[in-house]
Design a protein around this motif. Sequence first.
Motif, PDB file in Angstrom:
ATOM      1  N   GLU A 223     -23.245  49.388 -95.050  1.00  0.00           N
ATOM      2  CA  GLU A 223     -22.199  50.270 -94.400  1.00  0.00           C
ATOM      3  C   GLU A 223     -23.026  51.746 -93.548  1.00  0.00           C
ATOM      4  O   GLU A 223     -24.039  52.378 -94.511  1.00  0.00           O
ATOM      5  CB  GLU A 223     -21.117  50.745 -94.870  1.00  0.00           C
TER       6      GLU A 223
ATOM      7  N   THR B 276     -23.008  54.689 -91.166  1.00  0.00           N
ATOM      8  CA  THR B 276     -22.193  55.989 -89.991  1.00  0.00           C
ATOM      9  C   THR B 276     -23.989  56.590 -89.188  1.00  0.00           C
ATOM     10  O   THR B 276     -24.531  57.341 -90.391  1.00  0.00           O
ATOM     11  CB  THR B 276     -21.352  56.428 -90.824  1.00  0.00           C
TER      12      THR B 276
ATOM     13  N   LYS C 147     -21.961  47.188 -92.012  1.00  0.00           N
ATOM     14  CA  LYS C 147     -20.873  47.116 -90.857  1.00  0.00           C
ATOM     15  C   LYS C 147     -21.088  48.944 -90.346  1.00  0.00           C
ATOM     16  O   LYS C 147     -22.165  49.426 -90.597  1.00  0.00           O
ATOM     17  CB  LYS C 147     -20.085  48.126 -92.048  1.00  0.00           C
TER      18      LYS C 147
ATOM     19  N   THR D  41     -20.467  52.670 -87.407  1.00  0.00           N
ATOM     20  CA  THR D  41     -20.062  53.600 -86.718  1.00  0.00           C
ATOM     21  C   THR D  41     -20.494  54.088 -86.319  1.00  0.00           C
ATOM     22  O   THR D  41     -22.096  54.744 -86.853  1.00  0.00           O
ATOM     23  CB  THR D  41     -18.936  54.173 -88.106  1.00  0.00           C
TER      24      THR D  41
ATOM     25  N   THR E   9     -17.099  49.826 -85.890  1.00  0.00           N
ATOM     26  CA  THR E   9     -16.315  50.752 -84.940  1.00  0.00           C
ATOM     27  C   THR E   9     -17.068  52.284 -83.659  1.00  0.00           C
ATOM     28  O   THR E   9     -18.289  52.640 -84.603  1.00  0.00           O
ATOM     29  CB  THR E   9     -15.875  52.076 -85.772  1.00  0.00           C
TER      30      THR E   9
ATOM     31  N   GLU F   3     -16.777  55.441 -81.882  1.00  0.00           N
ATOM     32  CA  GLU F   3     -15.457  56.421 -81.155  1.00  0.00           C
ATOM     33  C   GLU F   3     -15.700  56.863 -80.504  1.00  0.00           C
ATOM     34  O   GLU F   3     -16.137  56.722 -78.950  1.00  0.00           O
ATOM     35  CB  GLU F   3     -15.642  57.531 -82.739  1.00  0.00           C
TER      36      GLU F   3
END
Length: 177
Positions: A59, A61, A82, A84, A107, A109
């Motif tokens: 993951e 971000t 994953k 973000t 994702t 935002e």
Amino acid sequence: SYAGCDYVTKITFPESFEYSYPNSIDDTAFYKNKENWENGVLYLGKVLYEADPEDLVGEYTIKEGTIRIVDQSFVGCQKLTKLTIPGSVDFIPFKTFMNCPELTDLTLEEGITVIQPSAFVNCKKLVNIKLPKSLTEVFQGVFTGTGYYNNIYNWDDGGLYLDNILLDVDPECWGEL
């Protein structure tokens, strides 16, 4: 351009810095020094410059406050699963995440407004996608070759939809929608 600057190990950018051309520092000591990378990703001020396909695992971000991602900066990140992206990034550039075969979850935002062509093309396992309401433009071909794109149940009358957002049009249906 910083190309050929073999002894540059640190670069400080002003708060107003927003962009660097791709490949402008690839041959520098700054670029090669792994201490300048954070978890497999190189940032130049508020700009995400590049991700190392070998070091970026699982993951990830993108840092809040990042305002720009350089085109094709994540191409071939084989172990990214994953992702973000914060709303401080207003658009996702051309081919940025192309060929990330293990990416399953995405994702975006609130604040992101545009996804440029082929941004997530050939992310074969990408099936879970969360898009922001702030999105105003999705170029054709953004999700071509993803698990979401290849699922026939996501298509309706020749259009690929997600939460009432038209993501793509079947080329065989052009002129018929």
